[in-house]
Design an enzyme around this catalytic site. Sequence first.
Site, PDB file in Angstrom:
ATOM      1  N   ASP A  68       0.830  -1.209   0.000  1.00  0.00           N
ATOM      2  CA  ASP A  68       0.000   0.000   0.000  1.00  0.00           C
ATOM      3  C   ASP A  68       0.867   1.263   0.000  1.00  0.00           C
ATOM      4  O   ASP A  68       2.059   1.236   0.312  1.00  0.00           O
ATOM      5  CB  ASP A  68      -0.882   0.037   1.250  1.00  0.00           C
ATOM      6  N   HIS A 119      -5.937   2.877  -3.828  1.00  0.00           N
ATOM      7  CA  HIS A 119      -5.840   3.078  -2.376  1.00  0.00           C
ATOM      8  C   HIS A 119      -6.329   4.477  -1.995  1.00  0.00           C
ATOM      9  O   HIS A 119      -5.891   5.032  -0.991  1.00  0.00           O
ATOM     10  CB  HIS A 119      -4.394   2.860  -1.923  1.00  0.00           C
ATOM     11  N   TYR A 160      -7.114   1.747   6.114  1.00  0.00           N
ATOM     12  CA  TYR A 160      -7.543   1.320   7.456  1.00  0.00           C
ATOM     13  C   TYR A 160      -8.556   0.166   7.383  1.00  0.00           C
ATOM     14  O   TYR A 160      -9.151  -0.195   8.397  1.00  0.00           O
ATOM     15  CB  TYR A 160      -8.136   2.486   8.244  1.00  0.00           C
ATOM     16  N   HIS A 210       4.045  -2.118   2.970  1.00  0.00           N
ATOM     17  CA  HIS A 210       4.063  -0.771   2.388  1.00  0.00           C
ATOM     18  C   HIS A 210       5.417  -0.550   1.720  1.00  0.00           C
ATOM     19  O   HIS A 210       6.458  -0.641   2.391  1.00  0.00           O
ATOM     20  CB  HIS A 210       3.831   0.288   3.478  1.00  0.00           C
TER      21      HIS A 210
END
Length: 243
Positions: A68, A119, A160, A210
């Site tokens: 992400d 995203h 989230y 990430h």
Amino acid sequence: MKKTHRPYCKDIAVWTLILLLIFSSLGWIHKKGLRESVDTAARVIAGEGMLKLVQDTLDPPLVALTFDDGPSKKYTAELLDGLKKRNVKASFFLLGKSLEGNEALVKRMHREGHLIGNHTFHHVQLDRIPEKQAKEEILRTNNRIYEITGEYPVYMRPPYGAWNKEMELQVEMIPVFWNIDTLDWKTQNVDSIIRIVRENVKNGSILLMHDEYAATVEAALKIVDELTEEGCRFVTVDRLILP
């Protein structure tokens, strides 16, 4: 006279396979050699029918690497280099605001067969903003990715993990979540990231990472090496969430 040995052969084959699996779990047979050992036992004892059953049962565990918040001008290229060297495809959920100036990286992801998803544009929690704004966050990013790659994203990683089911009807996207959070953003520690994966990985695992930290890149490539050695296969996340 009626022959009766074939059922016993089948029973022996089954117990042989069970014992091989037990020995493997105890470390007495190296995992990399398990498939070959079981295949051989099945073929010798019970023939090709049992071999097919074994092959269907022992397909390699599938794992998906997902990243992400990228693309990162500093680290994503290094990650792509490592994945290409290992012939591994991953899934990247991109931020719209990070696309500017990183178009070449996105084109490379697409060219090398990685899954590219959405995203949001500003990394917003979608269930805390008005629906119109949430839709704009998604569509704006989709349109920008399409302009770069020529392909409209299908998959959405909501920041989230906050997702409103009604949003699927608004934007026609498939939400993608995870079942292993490596906490790489928090620890930025290679050993910690790898430990979390080792302790939790199984067939169908979706790893959340990430691609904006040096520790994540190093850990991700080590994870690929270790799990590949143990017989896992890395796939894009759509392989795990589609029926």
